[in-house]
Scaffold this active site. Structure first.
Site, PDB file in Angstrom:
ATOM      1  N   GLY A  19     -13.849  -8.651 -14.709  1.00  0.00           N
ATOM      2  CA  GLY A  19     -13.929  -7.877 -13.470  1.00  0.00           C
ATOM      3  C   GLY A  19     -15.398  -7.855 -13.066  1.00  0.00           C
ATOM      4  O   GLY A  19     -16.273  -7.911 -13.924  1.00  0.00           O
ATOM      5  N   GLY A  47     -20.176 -10.134 -19.271  1.00  0.00           N
ATOM      6  CA  GLY A  47     -20.141 -11.430 -19.981  1.00  0.00           C
ATOM      7  C   GLY A  47     -20.872 -12.544 -19.242  1.00  0.00           C
ATOM      8  O   GLY A  47     -21.630 -13.315 -19.837  1.00  0.00           O
ATOM      9  N   ILE A  48     -20.668 -12.645 -17.933  1.00  0.00           N
ATOM     10  CA  ILE A  48     -21.318 -13.712 -17.151  1.00  0.00           C
ATOM     11  C   ILE A  48     -22.779 -13.341 -16.895  1.00  0.00           C
ATOM     12  O   ILE A  48     -23.683 -14.151 -17.104  1.00  0.00           O
ATOM     13  CB  ILE A  48     -20.560 -13.934 -15.818  1.00  0.00           C
ATOM     14  CG1 ILE A  48     -19.113 -14.382 -16.093  1.00  0.00           C
ATOM     15  CG2 ILE A  48     -21.289 -14.945 -14.948  1.00  0.00           C
ATOM     16  CD1 ILE A  48     -18.213 -14.418 -14.862  1.00  0.00           C
ATOM     17  N   GLU A  88     -20.613   0.059 -22.916  1.00  0.00           N
ATOM     18  CA  GLU A  88     -19.851   1.214 -22.434  1.00  0.00           C
ATOM     19  C   GLU A  88     -19.398   2.102 -23.593  1.00  0.00           C
ATOM     20  O   GLU A  88     -19.401   3.320 -23.488  1.00  0.00           O
ATOM     21  CB  GLU A  88     -18.636   0.727 -21.629  1.00  0.00           C
ATOM     22  CG  GLU A  88     -19.052   0.114 -20.303  1.00  0.00           C
ATOM     23  CD  GLU A  88     -18.028  -0.845 -19.741  1.00  0.00           C
ATOM     24  OE1 GLU A  88     -18.017  -2.010 -20.194  1.00  0.00           O
ATOM     25  OE2 GLU A  88     -17.241  -0.449 -18.867  1.00  0.00           O
ATOM     26  N   ASN A 136     -10.397   2.392 -25.631  1.00  0.00           N
ATOM     27  CA  ASN A 136     -10.392   1.818 -24.285  1.00  0.00           C
ATOM     28  C   ASN A 136      -9.097   1.031 -24.135  1.00  0.00           C
ATOM     29  O   ASN A 136      -8.963  -0.067 -24.668  1.00  0.00           O
ATOM     30  CB  ASN A 136     -11.621   0.908 -24.154  1.00  0.00           C
ATOM     31  CG  ASN A 136     -11.686   0.218 -22.810  1.00  0.00           C
ATOM     32  OD1 ASN A 136     -10.773   0.324 -21.985  1.00  0.00           O
ATOM     33  ND2 ASN A 136     -12.767  -0.508 -22.582  1.00  0.00           N
ATOM     34  N   ARG A 166      -9.294 -11.789  -9.619  1.00  0.00           N
ATOM     35  CA  ARG A 166      -9.170 -10.981  -8.399  1.00  0.00           C
ATOM     36  C   ARG A 166      -9.959 -11.615  -7.262  1.00  0.00           C
ATOM     37  O   ARG A 166     -11.060 -12.122  -7.471  1.00  0.00           O
ATOM     38  CB  ARG A 166      -9.695  -9.562  -8.627  1.00  0.00           C
ATOM     39  CG  ARG A 166      -8.891  -8.752  -9.617  1.00  0.00           C
ATOM     40  CD  ARG A 166      -9.338  -7.287  -9.573  1.00  0.00           C
ATOM     41  NE  ARG A 166      -8.809  -6.566 -10.712  1.00  0.00           N
ATOM     42  CZ  ARG A 166      -9.564  -6.010 -11.671  1.00  0.00           C
ATOM     43  NH1 ARG A 166     -10.878  -6.063 -11.607  1.00  0.00           N
ATOM     44  NH2 ARG A 166      -8.988  -5.385 -12.670  1.00  0.00           N
ATOM     45  N   HIS A 188     -16.230   0.594 -13.132  1.00  0.00           N
ATOM     46  CA  HIS A 188     -17.324   0.106 -14.006  1.00  0.00           C
ATOM     47  C   HIS A 188     -18.480   1.108 -14.042  1.00  0.00           C
ATOM     48  O   HIS A 188     -19.605   0.742 -14.347  1.00  0.00           O
ATOM     49  CB  HIS A 188     -17.912  -1.239 -13.513  1.00  0.00           C
ATOM     50  CG  HIS A 188     -17.033  -2.424 -13.744  1.00  0.00           C
ATOM     51  ND1 HIS A 188     -17.081  -3.512 -12.914  1.00  0.00           N
ATOM     52  CD2 HIS A 188     -16.131  -2.712 -14.692  1.00  0.00           C
ATOM     53  CE1 HIS A 188     -16.218  -4.427 -13.339  1.00  0.00           C
ATOM     54  NE2 HIS A 188     -15.630  -3.956 -14.432  1.00  0.00           N
ATOM     55  N   ARG A 199     -12.107   5.993 -22.639  1.00  0.00           N
ATOM     56  CA  ARG A 199     -12.442   5.478 -21.312  1.00  0.00           C
ATOM     57  C   ARG A 199     -11.228   5.742 -20.428  1.00  0.00           C
ATOM     58  O   ARG A 199     -10.133   5.236 -20.704  1.00  0.00           O
ATOM     59  CB  ARG A 199     -12.710   3.980 -21.371  1.00  0.00           C
ATOM     60  CG  ARG A 199     -12.847   3.389 -19.992  1.00  0.00           C
ATOM     61  CD  ARG A 199     -12.899   1.890 -20.018  1.00  0.00           C
ATOM     62  NE  ARG A 199     -12.941   1.382 -18.663  1.00  0.00           N
ATOM     63  CZ  ARG A 199     -12.252   0.326 -18.261  1.00  0.00           C
ATOM     64  NH1 ARG A 199     -11.467  -0.324 -19.089  1.00  0.00           N
ATOM     65  NH2 ARG A 199     -12.345  -0.082 -17.018  1.00  0.00           N
ATOM     66  N   ASN A 255     -24.889 -13.713 -20.060  1.00  0.00           N
ATOM     67  CA  ASN A 255     -24.964 -15.002 -20.766  1.00  0.00           C
ATOM     68  C   ASN A 255     -25.225 -16.230 -19.919  1.00  0.00           C
ATOM     69  O   ASN A 255     -25.626 -17.260 -20.447  1.00  0.00           O
ATOM     70  CB  ASN A 255     -23.648 -15.233 -21.529  1.00  0.00           C
ATOM     71  CG  ASN A 255     -23.423 -14.181 -22.587  1.00  0.00           C
ATOM     72  OD1 ASN A 255     -24.228 -14.030 -23.495  1.00  0.00           O
ATOM     73  ND2 ASN A 255     -22.348 -13.425 -22.457  1.00  0.00           N
TER      74      ASN A 255
HETATM   75  P1  ADP Z   1     -14.423  -8.193 -19.582  1.00  0.00           P
HETATM   76  O1  ADP Z   1     -14.666  -7.855 -18.133  1.00  0.00           O
HETATM   77  O2  ADP Z   1     -13.011  -8.575 -19.885  1.00  0.00           O
HETATM   78  O3  ADP Z   1     -15.041  -7.218 -20.556  1.00  0.00           O
HETATM   79  P2  ADP Z   1     -16.639  -9.928 -20.250  1.00  0.00           P
HETATM   80  O4  ADP Z   1     -17.661  -8.963 -19.764  1.00  0.00           O
HETATM   81  O5  ADP Z   1     -16.579 -10.225 -21.698  1.00  0.00           O
HETATM   82  O6  ADP Z   1     -15.187  -9.567 -19.761  1.00  0.00           O
HETATM   83  O7  ADP Z   1     -16.872 -11.285 -19.453  1.00  0.00           O
HETATM   84  C1  ADP Z   1     -16.009 -12.360 -19.551  1.00  0.00           C
HETATM   85  C2  ADP Z   1     -16.557 -13.515 -18.735  1.00  0.00           C
HETATM   86  O8  ADP Z   1     -17.869 -13.837 -19.217  1.00  0.00           O
HETATM   87  C3  ADP Z   1     -15.723 -14.777 -18.844  1.00  0.00           C
HETATM   88  O9  ADP Z   1     -15.584 -15.371 -17.577  1.00  0.00           O
HETATM   89  C4  ADP Z   1     -16.570 -15.651 -19.745  1.00  0.00           C
HETATM   90  O10 ADP Z   1     -16.367 -17.008 -19.525  1.00  0.00           O
HETATM   91  C5  ADP Z   1     -17.958 -15.253 -19.307  1.00  0.00           C
HETATM   92  N1  ADP Z   1     -18.979 -15.716 -20.257  1.00  0.00           N
HETATM   93  C6  ADP Z   1     -19.184 -15.311 -21.525  1.00  0.00           C
HETATM   94  N2  ADP Z   1     -20.174 -16.058 -22.090  1.00  0.00           N
HETATM   95  C7  ADP Z   1     -20.580 -16.939 -21.138  1.00  0.00           C
HETATM   96  C8  ADP Z   1     -21.574 -17.974 -21.082  1.00  0.00           C
HETATM   97  N3  ADP Z   1     -22.349 -18.249 -22.130  1.00  0.00           N
HETATM   98  N4  ADP Z   1     -21.702 -18.669 -19.930  1.00  0.00           N
HETATM   99  C9  ADP Z   1     -20.920 -18.398 -18.869  1.00  0.00           C
HETATM  100  N5  ADP Z   1     -19.982 -17.446 -18.848  1.00  0.00           N
HETATM  101  C10 ADP Z   1     -19.814 -16.729 -19.960  1.00  0.00           C
END
Ligand code: ADP
Length: 416
Positions: free
Chosen positions: A223, A343-344, A397, A9, A252, A191, A101, A347
């Protein structure tokens, strides 16, 4: 026989990779084996390589790597070296296939394909649509061919493919129609592999058929994008011609009035290309907060002290996502579930809570305890009596890319 699939990727200066051993039986039983995962960052500069083999601790080291092909070469050499300690890969010949990818498949690709000269030409033809991404994908494909030989099967998995069935009324912009004809300007969506993976996991978790899958998926990472999935396939998605449109993201802007481009260019003395770059790299959470694109840091800041712009960044982020849920509910005539990933989404209970706040009117009731404890794992976060459910489903992915690679090579249809 298990195939060791190298998944690549590539970004402009990073190359993420995984080595996954799988076959049709492992796919069926959800027992694919992740042998190694890693990332090469800051290619061309002070390169940092991060690798994790199986469950072992993460290793970080620095290597002189000048460019993307050099990074591919390094990865192949390292994976097949004694140093990696991967029992399944003793030499480069133990890598049986590569899955890539590929960001933009244009109007041509509706599913993953085995790469041949014609496919490679078609991917190159999409470069105008994704000038920052597709050239890197092509470089990676050519590098693998050079390093592992032209006999090694390679498969392209497109970010746009899952969105291919989005109907015209949702994928065309209200621009002069000849612009679509001449330049293929339309919504493609991105995505797709992530939206597709979490839709498939939702089907498994909720025991639904594809035909019965009516959900809204929210990929919230650096993203961010939303997809309206009806009868198993997207009928709309928030990213557009490029990944800039739609939700507020790390850097963005997402949706803005197109007239601001000229206004910013005129007032700030920038070219339109520079304004586009500003919308892509200096906006979103970073632009509003003036601090960072990292949601975790913003949330920590807000916990420690009141900062109006940090609070606004988080509020605007959640509000935009909620607005898209509303739009897609109307477009689909209702949905059975909202799925959070990225990520957001995976988590942050706080962001999920903010997005779902006030959605009780259509039957989505978050269970605060379940929401709070659901971090990075598959879980339903709504109450049992909720009419519409919300799920957290971590995306994967790379796993889907490795599975498509095996399925394409063996000529099997893609059931997920
Ligand atoms: P990418 O799109 O680069 O693959 P990710 O899916 O890893 O990115 O997401 C990154 C985002 O997820 C960042 O803004 C990071 O702060 C957020 N993130 C990761 N863990 C947490 C958490 N525990 N609480 C809030 N935000 C989180």
């Amino acid at each position: 026989m298990l195939m060791n699939v190298l998944v690549l990727n590539s970004g402009s200066s990073t190359l993420k990779f995984q080595l996954i051993a799988t076959d049709l039986e492992q796919i069926q039983n959800n027992q694919d084996k992740r042998l190694c995962r890693g990332m090469v960052e800051r290619i061309g500069g002070e390169v940092i390589v991060t690798v994790t083999v199986g469950d072992q601790p993460r290793r970080v080291f620095s290597e002189p790597i000048a460019n993307l092909p050099g990074a591919v070469e390094f990865i192949v050499r390292w994976l097949s070296s004694d140093e990696s300690g991967i029992a399944e890969v003793r030499h480069a010949g133990d890598i049986h296939a590569a899955g890539h990818r590929v960001v933009h498949g244009g109007e041509k690709f509706s599913e993953s394909v085995v790469i041949n000269d014609e496919v490679l030409r078609d991917i190159e033809n999409c470069i105008d649509l994704a000038p920052l991404h597709n050239p890197n994908n092509v470089k990676c494909i050519r590098a693998v061919e050079r390093i592992l030989g032209s006999k090694l099967p390679q498969v392209a998995v497109f970010d746009t493919a899952f969105h291919h069935r989005i109907p015209e009324h949702a994928h065309l912009y209200a621009l002069p129609y000849h612009l679509y004809r001449r330049h293929h300007i339309r919504r493609y969506g991105f995505h797709g592999t992530s939206h597709r993976f979490v839709s498939y996991r939702y089907r498994v978790l909720a025991k639904k058929t594809r035909e019965d899958t009516n959900i809204i998926t929210l990929h919230l990472g650096n993203g961010c994008s939303a997809a309206a999935i009806q009868k198993g396939y997207p009928v709309d998605t928030s990213m557009g011609m490029t990944p800039l449109e739609g939700l507020v993201m790390g850097t963005r802007s997402g949706d803005v009035d197109a007239a601001v481009v000229n206004l910013i260019a005129t007032k700030e003395g920038l070219s339109t290309a520079e304004v586009e770059s500003l919308l892509n790299t200096q906006s979103g959470l970073l632009g509003i907060s003036g601090l960072t694109n990292d949601m975790r840091v913003l949330q920590q800041e807000l916990k420690e002290h009141e900062d109006r712009r940090v609070r606004l960044a988080i509020e605007i982020f959640a509000y935009r996502a909620k607005k898209y849920i509303g739009a897609y509910l109307a477009a689909m005539g209702g949905a059975d579930a909202v799925v959070f990933t990225g990520g957001i989404g995976e988590n942050s209970a706080d962001i999920r809570g903010r997005i779902c706040e006030g959605l009780q009117w259509f039957g989505l009731k978050v269970d605060p305890a379940k929401n709070a404890e659901s971090v990075g794992k598959e879980e339903r976060i709504t109450t049992a009596d909720s009419k519409v459910h919300a799920f957290v489903i971590p995306t994967d992915e790379e796993l889907l890319i490795s599975r498509d690679t095996v399925r394409c090579i063996l000529g099997e249809p893609h059931p997920s």
